[in-house]
Design a protein around this motif. Sequence first.
Motif, mmCIF file in Angstrom:
data_model
loop_
_atom_site.group_PDB
_atom_site.id
_atom_site.type_symbol
_atom_site.label_atom_id
_atom_site.label_comp_id
_atom_site.label_asym_id
_atom_site.label_seq_id
_atom_site.Cartn_x
_atom_site.Cartn_y
_atom_site.Cartn_z
ATOM 1 N N ARG A 115 15.546 -63.759 -17.637
ATOM 2 C CA ARG A 115 16.734 -63.790 -16.794
ATOM 3 C C ARG A 115 16.965 -62.393 -16.254
ATOM 4 N N ALA A 116 17.638 -62.285 -15.112
ATOM 5 C CA ALA A 116 17.962 -60.971 -14.551
ATOM 6 C C ALA A 116 19.358 -61.001 -13.955
ATOM 7 N N HIS A 117 19.960 -59.829 -13.923
ATOM 8 C CA HIS A 117 21.331 -59.716 -13.434
ATOM 9 C C HIS A 117 21.549 -58.293 -12.925
ATOM 10 N N ARG A 118 22.599 -58.110 -12.145
ATOM 11 C CA ARG A 118 22.895 -56.836 -11.515
ATOM 12 C C ARG A 118 24.353 -56.503 -11.781
ATOM 13 N N THR A 137 16.587 -55.239 -21.198
ATOM 14 C CA THR A 137 16.326 -53.949 -20.566
ATOM 15 C C THR A 137 17.433 -53.612 -19.574
ATOM 16 N N LEU A 177 20.483 -52.687 -13.280
ATOM 17 C CA LEU A 177 19.780 -53.965 -13.436
ATOM 18 C C LEU A 177 19.692 -54.319 -14.911
ATOM 19 N N HIS A 222 17.604 -56.986 -17.396
ATOM 20 C CA HIS A 222 16.476 -57.914 -17.452
ATOM 21 C C HIS A 222 16.301 -58.357 -18.892
#
Lengths: 147, 147, 147
Positions: free
Chosen positions: B11-14, B46, B140, B142
């Motif tokens: 998954r990723a997010h900002r 991360t 970011l 991750h």
Amino acid sequence: MSSGTAPLFQRAHRLRVSTKGKGLYEITPRIAEWLRSTGVSQGLLTVFIQHTSASLTIQENADPDVVHDLNAFFNRLVAEDNRLYRHTVEGPDDMPAHIRAALTLTQLSIPVESGCLALGTWQGVYIFEHRAAPHQRTVLLHLLGGA
Amino acid sequence: MSSGTAPLFQRAHRLRVSTKGKGLYEITPRIAEWLRSTGVSQGLLTVFIQHTSASLTIQENADPDVVHDLNAFFNRLVAEDNRLYRHTVEGPDDMPAHIRAALTLTQLSIPVESGCLALGTWQGVYIFEHRAAPHQRTVLLHLLGGA
Amino acid sequence: MSSGTAPLFQRAHRLRVSTKGKGLYEITPRIAEWLRSTGVSQGLLTVFIQHTSASLTIQENADPDVVHDLNAFFNRLVAEDNRLYRHTVEGPDDMPAHIRAALTLTQLSIPVESGCLALGTWQGVYIFEHRAAPHQRTVLLHLLGGA
């Protein structure tokens, strides 16, 4: 925000980089080129340098004066003065090189988005060489991700 | 010790973070909130900051004097003195900001255990802002892990 | 270069390390021993220390003078002088310990190749203890990889 449902896999690669004295050497294009060849769309790319007298850093790649000033700061901060050190057999720049490496990075992990390194606009990945003489440096790239 | 047999995914997010001058800004609660929303139980999270004049650090979040003293140390270590630098066009605090960023972290990876960041009792994750003026910073997130 | 098609999984472990005052304590053999027990052939091993007055570094493990000189440099760089700090209640070495930790690493990720840590010839992984008194330190190991 984004979500990866593709099966995960890993890839690894080795870069050889020639350096010519203290200073910063950009390796972003070489990392990006290898990343493209893997076909990974989303993931985590780890950069690891196999040395203790050279290191890694992410810095501004717009104005070359930035990396010049950065190297000059480290020259002032870590004196080349054998009276300060026990470890002097490899030359006056060797122990300062180990200290400069300890103050910066041996490893960096960078998210991958849409097949590209998710760096900021002005960010570049650099080898920070801390020895005066030319060296061959080895950098490992490791990628975990999905297509 | 522990072992994850659940299928892995990512998954990723900002995060967008407003800063108001030099100093440390804790982002642990915002990272933890997003982590909970992913349903990941075990993994590796991360944190990556897309800037070269702000950075990341993990520091004690019990006594606010610690982050004050940390910022004051960096003010003493990296002089705002244009005579020392070639890169001066963005103001007297800009090149010192790049140096301070190089001395700290651009990326941090934190293990996830039982759905939580596996931080020590007093550890908090901070953006370390090195510019004097207010900025909008992008971080970011991750995550690789399993349910 | 290499490519991993084996299914990915993760493992985690916790090391307890006793320290006896400021200096560097090598933990490479303990990490390598745990790595062997996992059966992982290719992957990424993350080392995370759950403290803000001790840190991690990769340094040369051939000549013990290197880690001695490194610790001595940090003693000179970060003064134990209570007049410089607000945070003094935990002793004259505590705030300097936080600063020294911020200048080094809280986390390291190392690629795994053929079941081994892909370290350079002279690289060792160290806990960098910044407090004067003996401490028990906790280091988390997290591994993502395939057989």
